[in-house]
Design a protein around this motif. Structure first.
Motif, PDB file in Angstrom:
ATOM      1  N   SER A 131       0.838  -1.213   0.000  1.00 36.71           N
ATOM      2  CA  SER A 131       0.000   0.000   0.000  1.00 36.71           C
ATOM      3  C   SER A 131       0.868   1.257   0.000  1.00 36.71           C
ATOM      4  O   SER A 131       0.544   2.229  -0.683  1.00 36.71           O
ATOM      5  N   TYR A 132       1.983   1.233   0.729  1.00 38.97           N
ATOM      6  CA  TYR A 132       2.867   2.403   0.720  1.00 38.97           C
ATOM      7  C   TYR A 132       3.553   2.534  -0.635  1.00 38.97           C
ATOM      8  O   TYR A 132       3.709   3.641  -1.159  1.00 38.97           O
ATOM      9  N   MET A 133       3.926   1.412  -1.238  1.00 38.35           N
ATOM     10  CA  MET A 133       4.528   1.449  -2.567  1.00 38.35           C
ATOM     11  C   MET A 133       3.555   2.088  -3.566  1.00 38.35           C
ATOM     12  O   MET A 133       3.950   2.942  -4.362  1.00 38.35           O
ATOM     13  N   GLU A 134       2.299   1.688  -3.515  1.00 45.08           N
ATOM     14  CA  GLU A 134       1.294   2.267  -4.411  1.00 45.08           C
ATOM     15  C   GLU A 134       1.185   3.776  -4.208  1.00 45.08           C
ATOM     16  O   GLU A 134       1.100   4.529  -5.173  1.00 45.08           O
ATOM     17  N   LEU A 137       4.359   5.406  -5.685  1.00 43.31           N
ATOM     18  CA  LEU A 137       4.322   5.366  -7.159  1.00 43.31           C
ATOM     19  C   LEU A 137       3.302   6.352  -7.712  1.00 43.31           C
ATOM     20  O   LEU A 137       3.580   7.040  -8.704  1.00 43.31           O
ATOM     21  N   ASP A 138       2.128   6.432  -7.090  1.00 46.80           N
ATOM     22  CA  ASP A 138       1.115   7.411  -7.527  1.00 46.80           C
ATOM     23  C   ASP A 138       1.640   8.839  -7.377  1.00 46.80           C
ATOM     24  O   ASP A 138       1.425   9.689  -8.240  1.00 46.80           O
ATOM     25  N   THR A 139       2.337   9.092  -6.274  1.00 42.61           N
ATOM     26  CA  THR A 139       2.912  10.423  -6.056  1.00 42.61           C
ATOM     27  C   THR A 139       3.961  10.718  -7.113  1.00 42.61           C
ATOM     28  O   THR A 139       3.989  11.810  -7.693  1.00 42.61           O
ATOM     29  N   TRP A 140       4.837   9.737  -7.383  1.00 40.02           N
ATOM     30  CA  TRP A 140       5.868   9.924  -8.407  1.00 40.02           C
ATOM     31  C   TRP A 140       5.258  10.112  -9.793  1.00 40.02           C
ATOM     32  O   TRP A 140       5.780  10.876 -10.596  1.00 40.02           O
TER      33      TRP A 140
END
Length: 160
Positions: A131-134, A137-140
């Motif tokens: 969930s933190y990776m998502e 990635l969405d922020t990036w």
């Protein structure tokens, strides 16, 4: 609400039902019985004897073979670095309270971009959770970091 049985745990909320298997051996029996061979590969299964006890039903354990090999990446090709700050000079603080700071996440992305420019081959990035990776990635994606990274390296993302 939590409801447990001898094989697992149900977690119930207003909009979600989750089941966590606590008896992996029972689930593995369903996988192992119809198969002639099952191969488990991974780098974090040591000690393998403990892994076998936790995953393989007792009546299958006598037919278990294991093989351990050295790491395929030479220690001279591995660099582990701890960074206290990003390119902007802001402190990296990925505690639970501040891990969603967009400026810090962008700094992390720029750091990854900078390293990717000088590292000749691949780069592996680990996150504390899917969930933190998502979220990162969405922020990036919204900050154009992913597009810039894709210009430098091929990007492969393992999703659950």
């Amino acid at each position: 609400m939590e409801v447990a049985d001898h094989d697992g745990l149900f977690l119930v909320s207003a909009d979600e039902l989750k089941y966590i298997c606590t008896n992996v051996i029972k689930a593995m029996r369903d996988v192992l019985e119809p198969c002639r061979a099952v191969i488990f590969c991974g780098g974090t299964m040591s000690p393998i004897s403990e892994t076998i006890l936790q995953l393989i039903p007792e009546d299958f354990q006598s037919r278990t073979l294991s093989k351990a090999v050295d790491h395929i990446i030479s220690p001279t090709n591995v660099n582990i670095s701890l960074l206290a700050t990003g390119p902007s000079g802001a402190k990296f603080n990925f505690s639970f309270e501040s891990r969603f700071d967009c400026k810090m996440i962008k700094d992390l992305g720029i750091t990854l971009l900078n390293y990717s420019k000088i590292i000749p081959a691949g780069v592996v990035v680990f996150f504390a959770s899917f969930s933190y990776m998502e979220y990162v990635l969405d922020t990036w994606l919204s900050q154009n970091v992913m597009a810039n990274l894709s210009d430098i390296k091929e990007v492969y993302i393992y999703m659950y």
